[in-house]
Write a protein that holds these residues in place. Structure first.
Motif, short mmCIF file in Angstrom:
data_model
loop_
_atom_site.label_atom_id
_atom_site.label_comp_id
_atom_site.label_asym_id
_atom_site.label_seq_id
_atom_site.Cartn_x
_atom_site.Cartn_y
_atom_site.Cartn_z
N THR A 66 -22.31 9.31 11.01
CA THR A 66 -21.57 9.94 12.12
C THR A 66 -20.75 11.11 11.60
O THR A 66 -20.73 12.19 12.20
N ARG A 67 -20.08 10.90 10.47
CA ARG A 67 -19.25 11.99 9.91
C ARG A 67 -20.12 13.20 9.58
O ARG A 67 -19.74 14.34 9.81
N VAL B 143 -21.00 14.89 12.86
CA VAL B 143 -19.85 15.64 13.39
C VAL B 143 -19.72 16.97 12.64
O VAL B 143 -19.52 18.03 13.23
N ARG B 144 -19.88 16.91 11.31
CA ARG B 144 -19.80 18.16 10.52
C ARG B 144 -20.87 19.15 10.96
O ARG B 144 -20.68 20.35 10.93
N ASP C 273 -22.68 17.45 19.72
CA ASP C 273 -21.78 17.18 20.85
C ASP C 273 -21.80 15.71 21.24
O ASP C 273 -20.85 15.22 21.85
N ARG D 117 -16.91 5.08 17.13
CA ARG D 117 -15.93 5.68 18.06
C ARG D 117 -14.70 6.18 17.28
O ARG D 117 -14.23 7.29 17.49
N GLU D 118 -14.23 5.34 16.36
CA GLU D 118 -13.02 5.71 15.60
C GLU D 118 -13.26 6.92 14.71
O GLU D 118 -12.33 7.65 14.38
N LEU E 13 -15.01 9.51 15.52
CA LEU E 13 -15.33 10.71 16.30
C LEU E 13 -14.08 11.49 16.69
O LEU E 13 -13.09 10.89 17.13
N PRO E 14 -14.15 12.81 16.58
CA PRO E 14 -13.04 13.62 17.12
C PRO E 14 -13.09 13.59 18.65
O PRO E 14 -14.12 13.22 19.23
N PRO E 15 -12.02 13.98 19.32
CA PRO E 15 -11.93 13.82 20.77
C PRO E 15 -13.03 14.50 21.58
O PRO E 15 -13.43 14.00 22.62
N GLY E 16 -13.57 15.61 21.12
CA GLY E 16 -14.52 16.36 21.95
C GLY E 16 -15.95 15.85 21.91
O GLY E 16 -16.84 16.39 22.57
#
Ligand SMILES: Cc1cc2nc3c(=O)[nH]c(=O)nc-3n(C[C@H](O)[C@H](O)[C@H](O)COP(=O)(O)O)c2cc1C
Length: 376
Positions: free
Chosen positions: A166-167, A170-171, A175, A221-222, A224-227
């Motif tokens: 996930t990280r 995200v990098r 979306d 979930r934890e 993930l950034p808010p967007g």
């Protein structure tokens, strides 16, 4: 009048310009998890499709989590760099409203398999097989590898693998993160009594069987950034006596909603070999039941091929979005053609380079697609 199919919608923090999603589809073409020129071609054509969301194929969270030797992965720096190249190129040509998702997966007892065009069977001794793991030491069928029953340490490792992948995603700027908990892969195996016979707190009652998938969802979930939006692909039915039925699917979706998951995509089957009566929209009733009961953003999938069929699913609130798989392989311009047949062409963004293919600007359209030429 504007169609429902081409109306915008929010999936958690992410806005989709329309209700059309490219379903995740394994290409079985990666090199040790790394995307290559095939993925570049595949994503480039989907990039200009006009779909609101393109979800990349089941992507392994660790090397042994791959279904086949060709599965995409996000378990190494090389995987991440390779995906950055193809995703970056696709994003640069896509209409700005296009949103990108990736499906993260662990194949569990269905890992170490041949690609579909090699036979789909378990890898033989000369095909570089690897040991598989699952909730219980039960093979997916005759001639499949018998998995090792996962220990609590294995489960921690896998959960951390989902977080690490996930990280990376995200990098890369995705979306939407979609966790695969269907089609008989590891998290579905935990959910289904057909694959999970554990006697510890991760087996037995449905509450126990969903414990590990929920732990994975919460850990992701934890991270993930808010967007960024989080969803799960879940199963509406195992199509087999003793397997999951829609009441459990609803309970699972409810539990996901309570833990901050933004959407579910409801599919079926895959945990065992089952007879499924496939017909257009055959899985939509499962999505409709989940949506009505749980009031969580719900995606329908499976033999949705016709624009009016898709429009009806959205207009009658059976689902919030529709995912199409094979229809996009057959026709990457499905969205343009759907807009034409619904009389909603203003809703789509043609790349200016291809604008002269619009039916109103090209008499040949009548020959190419009878029946849609005057729709604009
Ligand atoms: C080539 C191919 C690869 C697929 N790979 C995946 C995958 O990676 N993850 C997944 O959840 N479903 C996968 N599926 C299932 C599709 O996402 C979709 O649910 C299924 O094809 C039914 O939709 P359709 O009738 O629109 O094709 C795949 C399907 C195809 C045809």
């Amino acid at each position: 009048m504007a169609s429902s199919l081409f109306s915008p919608t929010n999936v958690g923090p992410v806005t989709l310009a329309n209700r059309i999603v490219v379903s995740p589809m394994c290409q079985y073409s990666a090199d040790d998890g790394c995307a290559n020129d095939w993925h570049l071609m595949h994503l480039m054509q989907l990039a200009i499709s006009g779909a609101g969301l393109v979800v990349l194929e089941a992507t392994a969270i660790e090397r042994q989590a791959r279904i086949t030797h060709g599965c995409l992965g996000l378990y190494s720096d090389a995987n991440e760099a390779a995906l950055a190249r193809v995703l970056g190129a696709a994003r640069r040509v896509a209409p700005p409203h296009t949103r990108w998702g990736i499906q993260l997966n662990h194949a569990g007892r269905k890992a170490s398999a041949q690609r579909p065009w090699e036979g789909r069977a378990a890898l033989g001794l000369r095909e570089d097989p690897w040991p598989t793991e699952g909730p219980s030491a039960i093979a997916a069928g005759t001639h499949w590898h018998t998995p090792r029953e996962m220990s609590l340490d294995d489960m921690t490792r896998v959960r951390e693998g989902f977080v690490a992948a996930t990280r990376r995603a995200v990098r890369l700027g995705f979306d939407v993160i979609e966790i695969h908990a269907a089609h008989g892969y590891l998290l579905h195996q935990f959910l289904s009594p057909l694959a999970n016979q554990r006697t510890d707190p991760y087996g037995g009652s449905f509450e126990n069987r969903m414990r590990f998938p929920l732990q994975v969802a919460m850990a992701v979930r934890e991270a993930l950034p808010p967007g960024v939006s989080l969803g799960l692909r879940i199963t509406g039915s195992d199509w087999t006596p003793g397997g999951i039925e829609v009441a459990e699917t609803i309970a699972f979706a409810d539990a996901l909603k309570a833990r901050g998951v933004d959407y579910v995509c409801v599919t079926t089957g895959g945990v065992v070999n089952a007879r499924i009566a496939v017909h257009p929209g055959y899985q939509v009733p499962f999505a409709a039941e989940v949506k009505a009961s749980v009031k969580l953003h719900t995606r329908a999938v499976g033999m949705i091929v016709d624009a009016r069929q898709a429009e009806t699913i959205i207009a009658t609130s059976q689902a919030d979005t529709v995912a199409l798989g094979r229809a996009f392989l057959d026709d990457p311009r499905w969205v343009w053609h759907a807009a034409q047949s619904l009389g909603d062409e203003e809703s789509i963004v043609y790349p200016p380079q291809y604008e002269r293919s619009k039916p109103g600007l090209w008499a040949g359209a009548q020959l190419a697609r009878p029946g849609t030429a005057n729709a604009s």
